[in-house]
Design a protein around this motif. Structure first.
Motif, PDB file in Angstrom:
ATOM      1  N   SER A  28       0.789  -1.225   0.000  1.00 33.98           N
ATOM      2  CA  SER A  28       0.000   0.000   0.000  1.00 33.98           C
ATOM      3  C   SER A  28       0.827   1.283   0.000  1.00 33.98           C
ATOM      4  CB  SER A  28      -0.935   0.006   1.214  1.00 33.98           C
ATOM      5  OG  SER A  28      -0.192   0.087   2.400  1.00 33.98           O
ATOM      6  N   GLU A  30       2.780   4.300  -1.428  1.00 33.92           N
ATOM      7  CA  GLU A  30       2.463   4.931  -2.707  1.00 33.92           C
ATOM      8  C   GLU A  30       3.478   4.636  -3.817  1.00 33.92           C
ATOM      9  OE1 GLU A  30       1.346   9.014  -2.507  1.00 33.92           O
ATOM     10  OE2 GLU A  30       1.086   9.196  -4.671  1.00 33.92           O
ATOM     11  N   LEU A  33       3.062   1.151  -4.894  1.00 40.03           N
ATOM     12  CA  LEU A  33       1.790   1.033  -5.590  1.00 40.03           C
ATOM     13  C   LEU A  33       1.938   1.493  -7.041  1.00 40.03           C
ATOM     14  CD1 LEU A  33      -0.829  -0.048  -4.458  1.00 40.03           C
ATOM     15  CD2 LEU A  33      -1.450   2.239  -3.740  1.00 40.03           C
ATOM     16  N   PHE A  98      -7.131  -2.299  -7.281  1.00 36.82           N
ATOM     17  CA  PHE A  98      -7.383  -1.266  -8.276  1.00 36.82           C
ATOM     18  C   PHE A  98      -8.841  -1.215  -8.712  1.00 36.82           C
ATOM     19  CE2 PHE A  98      -2.822  -1.324  -8.330  1.00 36.82           C
ATOM     20  CZ  PHE A  98      -2.473  -0.026  -8.653  1.00 36.82           C
ATOM     21  N   ASN A 102     -12.668   5.342  -6.201  1.00 36.89           N
ATOM     22  CA  ASN A 102     -12.017   6.410  -5.447  1.00 36.89           C
ATOM     23  C   ASN A 102     -12.938   7.574  -5.138  1.00 36.89           C
ATOM     24  OD1 ASN A 102     -12.157   6.927  -8.118  1.00 36.89           O
ATOM     25  ND2 ASN A 102     -10.242   8.046  -8.257  1.00 36.89           N
TER      26      ASN A 102
ATOM     27  N   GLN B  16      -5.670   8.615  -8.512  1.00 36.93           N
ATOM     28  CA  GLN B  16      -6.321   7.436  -7.962  1.00 36.93           C
ATOM     29  C   GLN B  16      -5.340   6.632  -7.101  1.00 36.93           C
ATOM     30  OE1 GLN B  16      -7.562   4.468 -10.779  1.00 36.93           O
ATOM     31  NE2 GLN B  16      -8.529   3.212  -9.203  1.00 36.93           N
ATOM     32  N   VAL B  17      -4.129   6.487  -7.610  1.00 33.52           N
ATOM     33  CA  VAL B  17      -3.110   5.756  -6.853  1.00 33.52           C
ATOM     34  C   VAL B  17      -2.828   6.465  -5.529  1.00 33.52           C
ATOM     35  CG1 VAL B  17      -0.673   5.117  -6.813  1.00 33.52           C
ATOM     36  CG2 VAL B  17      -2.028   4.650  -8.833  1.00 33.52           C
ATOM     37  N   ALA B  18      -2.732   7.781  -5.575  1.00 27.72           N
ATOM     38  CA  ALA B  18      -2.456   8.537  -4.350  1.00 27.72           C
ATOM     39  C   ALA B  18      -3.586   8.362  -3.339  1.00 27.72           C
ATOM     40  CB  ALA B  18      -2.254  10.012  -4.679  1.00 27.72           C
ATOM     41  N   LYS B  19      -4.827   8.435  -3.810  1.00 30.04           N
ATOM     42  CA  LYS B  19      -5.966   8.256  -2.913  1.00 30.04           C
ATOM     43  C   LYS B  19      -6.000   6.856  -2.337  1.00 30.04           C
ATOM     44  CE  LYS B  19      -9.652  11.473  -4.210  1.00 30.04           C
ATOM     45  NZ  LYS B  19     -11.082  11.567  -4.562  1.00 30.04           N
ATOM     46  N   MET B  20      -5.747   5.897  -3.203  1.00 27.50           N
ATOM     47  CA  MET B  20      -5.748   4.518  -2.752  1.00 27.50           C
ATOM     48  C   MET B  20      -4.676   4.302  -1.691  1.00 27.50           C
ATOM     49  SD  MET B  20      -5.167   1.127  -4.997  1.00 27.50           S
ATOM     50  CE  MET B  20      -5.707   2.023  -6.430  1.00 27.50           C
ATOM     51  N   ALA B  21      -3.500   4.891  -1.925  1.00 30.06           N
ATOM     52  CA  ALA B  21      -2.402   4.763  -0.965  1.00 30.06           C
ATOM     53  C   ALA B  21      -2.801   5.362   0.379  1.00 30.06           C
ATOM     54  CB  ALA B  21      -1.148   5.444  -1.507  1.00 30.06           C
TER      55      ALA B  21
END
Lengths: 107, 107
Positions: A28, A30, A33, A98, A102, B16-21
DNA sequence: CAACTATATGAATCCATATTCATATATTAC
DNA sequence: GTAATATATGAATATGGATTCATATAGTTG
């Protein structure tokens, strides 16, 4: 199985939570990721990552090692280069992660 | 959308990756994962957590605040007690996470 | 009202881990 | 063989976040 079985260190559920935490901790972050996100499109070598991701070669190697240690990626050396790709476990988990939407939900 | 779009800070995928992280960072820590695991069985107040989880009341409150901030739990005060429960987002994500198998795969 | 219980919170501290740096290893080309 | 390229690695440092601690707030009871 009561509400708190995940807190009894003896329970299987507790071990599952610990394993899940160990995996998610690595997956997780960043930067890692991002690497996983790239790998979803196919294999890549370290120098390709280094060209596109804003991280040093050394740091990329460290991150890839961590990801490999938890079993979500493998590597294969061909000539000077080392090509990394998702394992089945890696594909499974990134597909899961994924797909998380979001957008914020009300409530 | 090329292989590296998640690395372009302008791309939606990067966000999206940043939010997910950000979400996974909070959700994947082992103590908080335990709290979520308990909450999957229904609402609980802080003092109930404190009785069963090996964490101080203060620390439990801090963790619950973090979880609330990312929107996976809500709270409701009834008398002296504050009852926490999963939001829809929280249910969605824990269902996803707790379905990850914990066995190792070959490859 | 005072005393008590349940929870929250800000600051301080401690600890894990991300990052850097220097260097080692391996492969290729000449 | 040497030089150059690609990657890995261990140690040192920096940084973020978990935990503790002291205390504040809010609701209840008598």
């Amino acid at each position: 199985m009561d509400s708190y079985s995940c807190c009894l260190s003896t329970s299987g559920e507790s071990k599952q939570v610990a394993k899940m935490a160990a995996l998610l901790k690595i997956v997780s972050e960043e930067s890692r990721l991002k690497l996983l996100c790239i790998l979803r499109r196919g294999e890549h070598c370290v120098c390709e990552f280094a060209e596109h991701v804003d991280l040093s070669q050394s740091l990329i190697s460290h991150h890839l090692k961590d990801l490999k240690d938890v079993g979500v990626i493998t590597d294969e050396k061909r000539g000077l280069r080392v090509y990394y790709s998702l394992t089945n476990k890696g594909k499974y988990i990134t597909n899961l992660l994924f797909q998380i939407p979001n957008k914020e939900e009300k409530q």
